[in-house]
Design a protein around this motif. Structure first.
Motif, mmCIF file in Angstrom:
data_model
loop_
_atom_site.group_PDB
_atom_site.id
_atom_site.type_symbol
_atom_site.label_atom_id
_atom_site.label_comp_id
_atom_site.label_asym_id
_atom_site.label_seq_id
_atom_site.Cartn_x
_atom_site.Cartn_y
_atom_site.Cartn_z
ATOM 1 N N PRO A 64 8.130 -5.939 -4.111
ATOM 2 C CA PRO A 64 7.102 -6.312 -3.136
ATOM 3 C C PRO A 64 7.578 -6.370 -1.697
ATOM 4 O O PRO A 64 6.815 -6.045 -0.768
ATOM 5 N N VAL A 67 7.647 -2.666 0.031
ATOM 6 C CA VAL A 67 6.496 -1.746 0.031
ATOM 7 C C VAL A 67 6.132 -1.271 1.439
ATOM 8 O O VAL A 67 5.415 -0.274 1.586
ATOM 9 N N LEU A 68 6.615 -1.971 2.471
ATOM 10 C CA LEU A 68 6.313 -1.593 3.849
ATOM 11 C C LEU A 68 7.585 -1.121 4.556
ATOM 12 O O LEU A 68 8.671 -1.671 4.343
ATOM 13 N N VAL A 78 1.564 -9.474 1.193
ATOM 14 C CA VAL A 78 1.159 -8.402 0.277
ATOM 15 C C VAL A 78 1.241 -8.928 -1.144
ATOM 16 O O VAL A 78 2.268 -9.467 -1.562
ATOM 17 N N LEU A 113 0.522 -7.922 -5.246
ATOM 18 C CA LEU A 113 0.353 -6.819 -6.187
ATOM 19 C C LEU A 113 0.023 -7.371 -7.574
ATOM 20 O O LEU A 113 0.700 -8.283 -8.056
ATOM 21 N N VAL A 145 -4.034 -4.154 -4.958
ATOM 22 C CA VAL A 145 -3.198 -4.577 -3.829
ATOM 23 C C VAL A 145 -4.070 -5.372 -2.863
ATOM 24 O O VAL A 145 -5.134 -4.904 -2.451
ATOM 25 N N LEU A 166 -3.758 -7.176 0.828
ATOM 26 C CA LEU A 166 -2.935 -7.362 2.028
ATOM 27 C C LEU A 166 -3.674 -8.271 3.003
ATOM 28 O O LEU A 166 -4.818 -7.998 3.375
ATOM 29 N N GLU A 178 0.370 2.097 3.104
ATOM 30 C CA GLU A 178 1.779 2.157 2.707
ATOM 31 C C GLU A 178 2.021 1.415 1.398
ATOM 32 O O GLU A 178 2.760 1.880 0.529
ATOM 33 N N ALA A 179 1.392 0.271 1.249
ATOM 34 C CA ALA A 179 1.571 -0.522 0.023
ATOM 35 C C ALA A 179 1.029 0.214 -1.192
ATOM 36 O O ALA A 179 1.652 0.227 -2.268
ATOM 37 N N ALA A 194 3.354 2.990 -2.132
ATOM 38 C CA ALA A 194 4.547 2.462 -2.791
ATOM 39 C C ALA A 194 4.297 2.244 -4.285
ATOM 40 O O ALA A 194 5.186 2.475 -5.114
#
Length: 281
Positions: free
Chosen positions: A82, A85-86, A136, A138, A214, A216, A244-245, A248
């Protein structure tokens, strides 16, 4: 009386007895024939019952048995780390004072739920400071024969998450929009939140890709007299980070030919609160 006459009389006298004797013989013969007919009929009936029994015994066993229930396997079998992911560039843009790494949320199963958060305080002295908070979350769902496919369960959670974000306590001026190019589904929600530290601008993006959801969260505030950040700028940055997340998550599963089917341990919530704004200045 002549001898011939006497003989004829004697024969006529014997005739009734002879006829009676013959009738009795016929009755006895008929009575004896009845059991034979009954026995024959009984054998015929038994023969039919045996054929029926044979027919029943030859019927295929389990012809009415139902097939075992099945469910489509989940597409993704794992989650990415996690806090990775960015990209570094994105983190520098959203939370410039956060440092090198974020704070990973606690989880009893990192393949099912994971999260990471960052906070940034840019102190400008007497001019005040700018605060940013990024999180973030998940959440991965497995397929289950009693609960449904992983994708459908993720859809259900996605819908619930969007509803919960839009009804956040204390939210003002709430707006929502559908996004494209961010997973299979994505919704961006923004609202204002007044706290004792200042006026916060909250941006939340909920996205679903296959069987993973996801969430955010990104909010900002101008503290100690500094200006309130522009909500449009925050949302633009949040959308970029959400893409981006999601990417990923996809990359973390690229080497998997298929996901692990039939899992029963499913997540019930995200690793960190996905609709809670910053709590510290």
């Amino acid at each position: 009386m002549s001898e011939g006459t006497m003989q004829r009389r004697a024969q006529r006298a014997d005739q009734p007895y002879q006829r009676a004797s013959r009738r009795l013989s016929r009755v006895l013969v008929g009575a004896a024939a009845v059991p034979v007919m009954l026995i024959a009929a009984g054998c015929s009936s038994d023969s039919g019952s045996g054929a029926d029994a044979k027919q029943v015994s030859e019927s295929p066993a389990g012809a009415s048995a139902s097939p075992s229930p099945t469910v489509e396997a989940a597409a993704y079998a794992k989650l990415p780390e996690p806090c990775k992911v960015l990209s570094k560039k994105t983190l520098e843009e959203l939370v410039p004072e956060a440092g090198k790494s974020g704070k990973e949320g606690s989880s009893d199963d990192v393949s099912a739920r994971a999260g990471c958060s960052w906070d940034s305080l840019d102190n400008n002295g007497v001019k005040g400071s700018q605060f940013r908070w990024l999180n973030v979350s998940l959440l991965r769902f497995e397929s289950d024969v009693t609960r449904g496919s992983g994708e459908q369960r993720a859809r259900d959670y996605y819908d619930k998450q969007v509803t919960d974000v839009q009804s956040a306590e204390g939210a003002k001026n709430t707006k929502a929009e559908q996004l494209t190019g961010t997973g299979d589904q994505a919704t961006a929600v923004r609202y204002d939140l007044k706290k004792k530290e200042g006026a916060f601008k909250q941006q939340t993006i909920v996205a679903r890709v296959e069987n993973v959801v996801v969430t955010l969260d990104y909010n900002g505030a101008g503290l100690a007299g500094d200006e309130t950040p522009d909500a449009d700028d925050l949302m633009k940055a949040a959308k970029k980070a959400a893409k981006e997340a999601v990417t990923a998550v996809t990359k973390a599963n690229e080497t998997d030919a298929s996901a692990t089917p039939g899992g029963t341990n499913s997540p019930s919530g995200s690793a960190t609160s996905s609709a809670t704004p910053a709590k510290k200045s």
